[in-house]
Design a protein around this motif. Structure first.
Motif, mmCIF file in Angstrom:
data_model
loop_
_atom_site.group_PDB
_atom_site.id
_atom_site.type_symbol
_atom_site.label_atom_id
_atom_site.label_comp_id
_atom_site.label_asym_id
_atom_site.label_seq_id
_atom_site.Cartn_x
_atom_site.Cartn_y
_atom_site.Cartn_z
ATOM 1 N N LYS A 57 0.848 -1.189 0.000
ATOM 2 C CA LYS A 57 0.000 0.000 0.000
ATOM 3 C C LYS A 57 0.886 1.242 0.000
ATOM 4 O O LYS A 57 1.891 1.298 0.702
ATOM 5 C CB LYS A 57 -0.910 0.007 1.218
ATOM 6 N N THR A 112 2.805 13.890 3.719
ATOM 7 C CA THR A 112 2.469 15.296 3.476
ATOM 8 C C THR A 112 3.796 16.021 3.370
ATOM 9 O O THR A 112 4.618 15.964 4.288
ATOM 10 C CB THR A 112 1.622 15.889 4.622
ATOM 11 N N ASP A 139 -6.405 10.704 -4.512
ATOM 12 C CA ASP A 139 -7.558 9.878 -4.140
ATOM 13 C C ASP A 139 -8.615 9.759 -5.221
ATOM 14 O O ASP A 139 -9.292 8.746 -5.302
ATOM 15 C CB ASP A 139 -8.206 10.398 -2.854
ATOM 16 N N SER A 160 -0.532 16.190 0.228
ATOM 17 C CA SER A 160 -0.493 14.841 0.764
ATOM 18 C C SER A 160 -0.878 13.849 -0.321
ATOM 19 O O SER A 160 -1.344 14.227 -1.406
ATOM 20 C CB SER A 160 -1.435 14.712 1.962
ATOM 21 N N LEU A 161 -0.728 12.595 -0.012
ATOM 22 C CA LEU A 161 -1.073 11.546 -0.963
ATOM 23 C C LEU A 161 -2.551 11.563 -1.307
ATOM 24 O O LEU A 161 -2.937 11.104 -2.381
ATOM 25 C CB LEU A 161 -0.666 10.182 -0.410
ATOM 26 N N SER A 162 -3.368 12.146 -0.458
ATOM 27 C CA SER A 162 -4.798 12.240 -0.760
ATOM 28 C C SER A 162 -5.046 13.025 -2.047
ATOM 29 O O SER A 162 -6.124 12.934 -2.629
ATOM 30 C CB SER A 162 -5.568 12.864 0.403
ATOM 31 N N ARG A 216 -4.605 2.272 -4.027
ATOM 32 C CA ARG A 216 -3.284 2.571 -3.471
ATOM 33 C C ARG A 216 -2.388 1.350 -3.350
ATOM 34 O O ARG A 216 -1.461 1.312 -2.549
ATOM 35 C CB ARG A 216 -3.381 3.269 -2.107
ATOM 36 N N ASP A 264 1.637 6.894 3.061
ATOM 37 C CA ASP A 264 1.080 8.247 3.058
ATOM 38 C C ASP A 264 2.173 9.260 3.373
ATOM 39 O O ASP A 264 3.207 8.922 3.960
ATOM 40 C CB ASP A 264 -0.043 8.351 4.090
ATOM 41 N N TYR A 314 9.210 4.497 0.836
ATOM 42 C CA TYR A 314 9.016 3.867 -0.472
ATOM 43 C C TYR A 314 10.191 2.975 -0.877
ATOM 44 O O TYR A 314 10.167 2.361 -1.933
ATOM 45 C CB TYR A 314 8.790 4.938 -1.542
#
Length: 189
Positions: A14, A19, A34, A29-31, A127, A17, A112
């Motif tokens: 996954k 920011t 989304d 952020s990774l959002s 994700r 995450d 990562y």
């Protein structure tokens, strides 16, 4: 110009995450991804000859797939004390069509298991990692055309709801991430 291969994070992982500050201002952020059909997290920098070699085609690929609903996020994690050309001020001059973020403490690169620039990670809409590896077979001075073939194949798979077999994924090769003294990750063995 010494080269290192990507570490090949496990497929299905996954997306970690984060920011981070964006060179265009504010934090991201990774959002951000989304609402995308999938997304690419790529570790790049300003001065790496491997990144500079693919840069024009990378922008073309990004523009093409952003129009298809794929998100792109670029991150630089290099030590800017030793490599001031990778500073956020210089990063902002690139004018990429995707967010370019700065990972000052290098924790996102570690999350990562990024090793080199460029290091590319493709995630599906849930994700989940479906691809990690090279942009294509082209390298500075190897006379292979820069096409983005491998990344395009991965993005087409995301859009089709398919996966890329692991034996069809080739590690990226590039300059090592410029780690701050004493901050080198332990995943290199």
């Amino acid at each position: 110009m010494s080269a290192i291969s990507s570490t090949m994070l496990e497929i299905g992982t996954k997306a970690p995450d984060f920011t981070l500050p964006s060179v265009s201002g504010g934090n991201l952020s990774l959002s951000y991804a989304d609402q995308s059909k999938g997304f690419v997290v790529m570790f790049i920098c300003n001065h790496c000859p491997y990144v500079l070699h693919i840069e024009d085609e990378l922008v073309k690929v990004a523009n093409e797939y952003i129009a298809k609903g794929i998100g792109f996020i670029a991150i630089s994690s290099n030590d800017i004390k030793k490599y001031p050309q990778d500073s956020p001020e210089k990063m902002a001059q690139k004018g990429y069509p995707f967010p370019y973020l700065y990972d000052e403490d290098q924790e996102v690169a570690k999350a990562y298991k990024a090793a080199c620039t460029p290091d590319l990670f493709v995630f599906d809409e849930n994700r989940k990692l479906i691809y990690r590896g090279q942009f294509d077979d082209s390298r500075p001075k190897n006379d292979e055309p820069v096409t983005g073939r491998d990344l395009r194949k991965a993005l087409d798979a995301v859009l089709a709801g398919k996966t890329i077999p692991e034996d069809e994924q080739t590690p990226s090769i590039g300059c090592n991430i410029k780690w701050k003294p004493g901050n080198e990750p332990d995943y290199f063995g």
